[in-house]
Design an enzyme around this catalytic site. Sequence first.
Site, PDB file in Angstrom:
ATOM      1  N   ASP A  49      10.551   3.030 -12.792  1.00 56.14           N
ATOM      2  CA  ASP A  49       9.841   2.345 -13.988  1.00 56.14           C
ATOM      3  C   ASP A  49       9.885   3.069 -15.297  1.00 56.14           C
ATOM      4  O   ASP A  49       9.855   2.492 -16.299  1.00 56.14           O
ATOM      5  CB  ASP A  49       8.654   2.070 -13.673  1.00 56.14           C
ATOM      6  CG  ASP A  49       8.278   0.758 -12.943  1.00 56.14           C
ATOM      7  OD1 ASP A  49       9.128  -0.232 -12.592  1.00 56.14           O
ATOM      8  OD2 ASP A  49       6.887   0.581 -12.364  1.00 56.14           O
ATOM      9  N   ASP A  64       9.439  -6.266  -4.889  1.00 58.93           N
ATOM     10  CA  ASP A  64       8.522  -5.249  -5.202  1.00 58.93           C
ATOM     11  C   ASP A  64       7.472  -4.775  -4.142  1.00 58.93           C
ATOM     12  O   ASP A  64       6.906  -5.464  -3.243  1.00 58.93           O
ATOM     13  CB  ASP A  64       7.871  -5.466  -6.472  1.00 58.93           C
ATOM     14  CG  ASP A  64       7.651  -4.293  -7.388  1.00 58.93           C
ATOM     15  OD1 ASP A  64       7.883  -3.216  -7.018  1.00 58.93           O
ATOM     16  OD2 ASP A  64       7.540  -4.814  -8.579  1.00 58.93           O
TER      17      ASP A  64
HETATM   18  C1  GLA Z   1       6.455  -2.767 -10.707  1.00 58.85           C
HETATM   19  C2  GLA Z   1       8.099  -2.694 -10.883  1.00 58.85           C
HETATM   20  C3  GLA Z   1       8.166  -3.372 -12.426  1.00 58.85           C
HETATM   21  C4  GLA Z   1       7.706  -4.727 -12.716  1.00 58.85           C
HETATM   22  C5  GLA Z   1       6.479  -4.623 -12.370  1.00 58.85           C
HETATM   23  C6  GLA Z   1       5.465  -6.321 -12.417  1.00 58.85           C
HETATM   24  O1  GLA Z   1       6.021  -1.732 -11.459  1.00 58.85           O
HETATM   25  O2  GLA Z   1       8.612  -1.578 -10.702  1.00 58.85           O
HETATM   26  O3  GLA Z   1       9.886  -3.468 -12.738  1.00 58.85           O
HETATM   27  O4  GLA Z   1       8.443  -5.501 -11.884  1.00 58.85           O
HETATM   28  O5  GLA Z   1       6.100  -4.258 -11.086  1.00 58.85           O
HETATM   29  O6  GLA Z   1       4.368  -6.031 -12.039  1.00 58.85           O
END
Ligand code: GLA
Length: 743
Positions: free
Chosen positions: A555, A485
Site C-alpha cells: 500500500d 483483497d
Molecule cells: C487495501 C488495499 C488498497 C485498497 C484498500 C481498499 O488497503 O491494499 O489497495 O484496495 O484496501 O479498502
Amino acid sequence: MSIVFNQDSRLFVLSTKNTEYQMKIDEIGILQHLYYGAPTGGMDMEYQIGRLDRGFSGNPWEYRTQRPKSLDTTPQEFTSSNVGDYRISSIQVRHANGSASCDLRYKCHEIRQGKYTLEGLPYVRGNNGALAADQDAETLVITLVDEPTGLEVQLLYGVFEKKDVITRSTVIVNNGEDAVVVNKLASACVDIPFGRHDLIHFYGKHNMERMTERVPVKHDVICIQSKRGMTSHQHNPFVILCDQDTTQATGAAYGFMLMYSGNHKTEVEKDFTDSTRVVMGINDTDFAWKLEKGASLTAPEVILTYTEQGLNKLSSNYHHIIRENVIDAKYYNVERPVLINNWEATYFDFDKEKILKIADQAKDIGIDMLVLDDGWFGIRNDDNTGLGDWFVNTDKLEGGLKPLADGVRERGLKFGLWFEPEMINEDSDLYRAHPEWALTDPGRKPNFSRNQLVLDMSRTDVQEYLFDRMAEIIRDAQCYYVKWDFNRSLANVYSNNLPADRQGETAHRFVLGTYALLDRLLKEFPDLIIEGCSGGGGRFDAGMMFYTPQIWTSDDTDPICRLQIQAGSSYGYPVSVMGSHVSASPNHQTGRKTSLKTRGIVAMSGTFGYELDLTKITEEDKEIMSQQIRTFRKYYWLIQHGEYYRLTDERDENYFTAWQFVSEDQSEALVNIVASNVHANPEIPCLKLQGLDPDAWYEEETSKVRYTGRALMSAGYVFTEFVGGFMGDDDSFPADQYHFVKI
Ligand code: GLA
C-alpha cells in the site's frame, strides 16, 4: 534421468543442471540426507557423514550395543520425533494411547515421469500448458513408516532438471487402526552438515513489506513465522541460506520457499555438531489435525534451489520457476493491461460520473483498464460497514455496475473490480443473517481489525455464497480483472461448523477454502486475471501466485520506499507479479515529493499502472504519462521476461538503488537507477553491469556511446549524468533508465 536409485548402495541421486541432491537408506532404514550442492561427479557423499557417538545422544534400538550412530548427529531427510534427535523435528503426533513417538523408517519408493500434483493445494506445475519445457520433470515418492502404529509418511520430490529446482511436499497417511492427531507436519527438512552461513529473510509491516535482513546463523534456533492465519506483512515464507561471503554476483546460496498463504514456520538451527537444519512448513502453533483411520493430510509444497553463482542467480531460478511453472501458462504471453485504479484518487467518495471522468482521461493517456476499488457494494462509505454484502450500491452507481462497466468499455478500456471475499462487517446484511459464518469463539467477544471480522472459509456454505455473488457480478459487469483483497489478520480462529476436537484444523481449512474458491472462480472464468492483495503485500507468496498472476506489492506507493520493497520482493519473486502504480506527489503515505519520471521508472519494474486522480493533472503530466506507457510497452517483454539483476545491495551505503534487465539472448539490457537518499554533494555512481555478452559491443541508446560487454561488466558503467543531490522539491530523487543494445 534426473532421479537415480542405486539398489546396491541404496543411494538416491537427484540431479539438475547445476545441482545434486543425495539421500541414502542406512542399514536400519533411516533415510539419511547426504548432500545438497553442486554436482559431485559421481561421488557417494556418505563419506562426509560422521558416525560419532557424542554422548547424551542416544542410539536407535538396533545400534544399542555398538553405538555407531545417533539420530541426534545424523543428517536426515525427514526427522522423527521422541526418538533421540533433540534438534527440530519434522513431525509431531499424538497416538490414541497418548504416545508422541514416531520412528520413521524407509518402506518403499517410486520414481515416475512427470511432476506430482497436490489435491486442493497449489503446486509447481510440471506440465504447464503451452509452457511445456518442463514436461520432463520427474517425481520421486519415498514412503516411510512408523512400524508400531502403521502411520506412513510419503516424501514427495519433484525434480526440474533444467531449472535447478527441487520441490518437496509430504503426505501423512494413517494406515493404523486408531485415529491419530497430527500436531506438526513439515513440508521439508534439509540438513546441511558443514559451513558457516548467513540467513537472509524478509520481514516487514504494513506499508513496508519484505525488508531484507541478513544475519549469521549461530548456535540457536531462528524462527521465521506467521501466526496471523495469513502469509503476513511481517514475515514472508521464503528464506535464503548462503555462505557468509556470498554477494549478489558470487557465492553459494540455498533457497527455501513455501507455497502457502496461511500460518507458516521456518526453523533454522545450528546444532552442537555445527550442522545446520532448516525445517519449513505449516506453523504448528495451535495446529492439530485429527487423522482418522485411512485418512491422509498433505503439507504444502516447498521450492528448493541452490546455486554457486550468487544471490542474483538464486533469484533468477525462482523467477523462472514462478513465471513458467507456478503462474498459469495462459497468462505468460498475454500483455497485462496498464491500469488506472481509483483508490488513491477517490477513496470511498465516488459515483458513476466521477469514475467515467477518470476513464475519459485514462483513455487519452493510453491506459488499458480501469479498476473500481473498494466502496461499490452494500453500504460502504467508509471502512466500517458493508463487507459481505456483494450487491451493487445503486445510490452510488445508478443502474448498477453494468452501465458503468459498459461506459468504461465504450471508452476503449477494460473493466476491473475490487472484492474482499473472505471478510465480513458486523454491520452488514450478511452478518445479520449469518453470524455463525464469521470466525468467532462461542461466548466470547471477538477481536476486530479495521472494524471487520473474517468469514469461516472452511465452510462450504460460505464458499458457495461467495462463489454465487462474485460470479453473478463478474458475469454482469464482464470483468476482465478482479482485485482480491484481504485486510486483516485472523483471530478467534474457531469454526462453528467443526467439532471441538477438530478446531485445530480451522486455520488450515480456512486456507484450503480460499484456494477452493479461487480455483472454482478461475474455472468458471478462465480468462479472468485476479490480482492478489492484502493491505498491499500481506499475502505475497507463491501459493497465491498459482491463482493470481500479479499481487499488489504494498500500500506504500512512495517510489523511494518502493525501491526497498521491490528489491526485497525480487529475491524470491519476479517483477511480473509485482503490482506497482504511479501515485500522486506528495505521496499519500509518506508526504514525500518526487518527480513523475522517478515514480514512472520505479512503477515500470512491475505490472505498471496509475493510482491518482487523472481529472486533476496538468496537460504536461498527461503527456509524460503517455510517454511512460509507450516506454513501458517498448520494454515490456524485456522487463517481464528478462533476467533481473540487483546492481546494488541494501547493505551498501549507496545513496542510489540500481537494477538491470537483460534479454534472454543478451541482445539488450535496461539499467535503472534511482536516488534513494538526498546528499548535498554525492559521488558519481559506477556500477558493474551483469549478464551481458562479454565479447559483444553494446550501444547506449541515448548517448550513442559504445562499450564492450566485458568493460561494462568488469570495469562498470559510469553514471556521469546522474547525480542525486538536493534539487529542491520534486527533483531530489532523480531516476534514469539506460538502454544498451548489442551492435
Ligand atoms: C487495501 C488495499 C488498497 C485498497 C484498500 C481498499 O488497503 O491494499 O489497495 O484496495 O484496501 O479498502
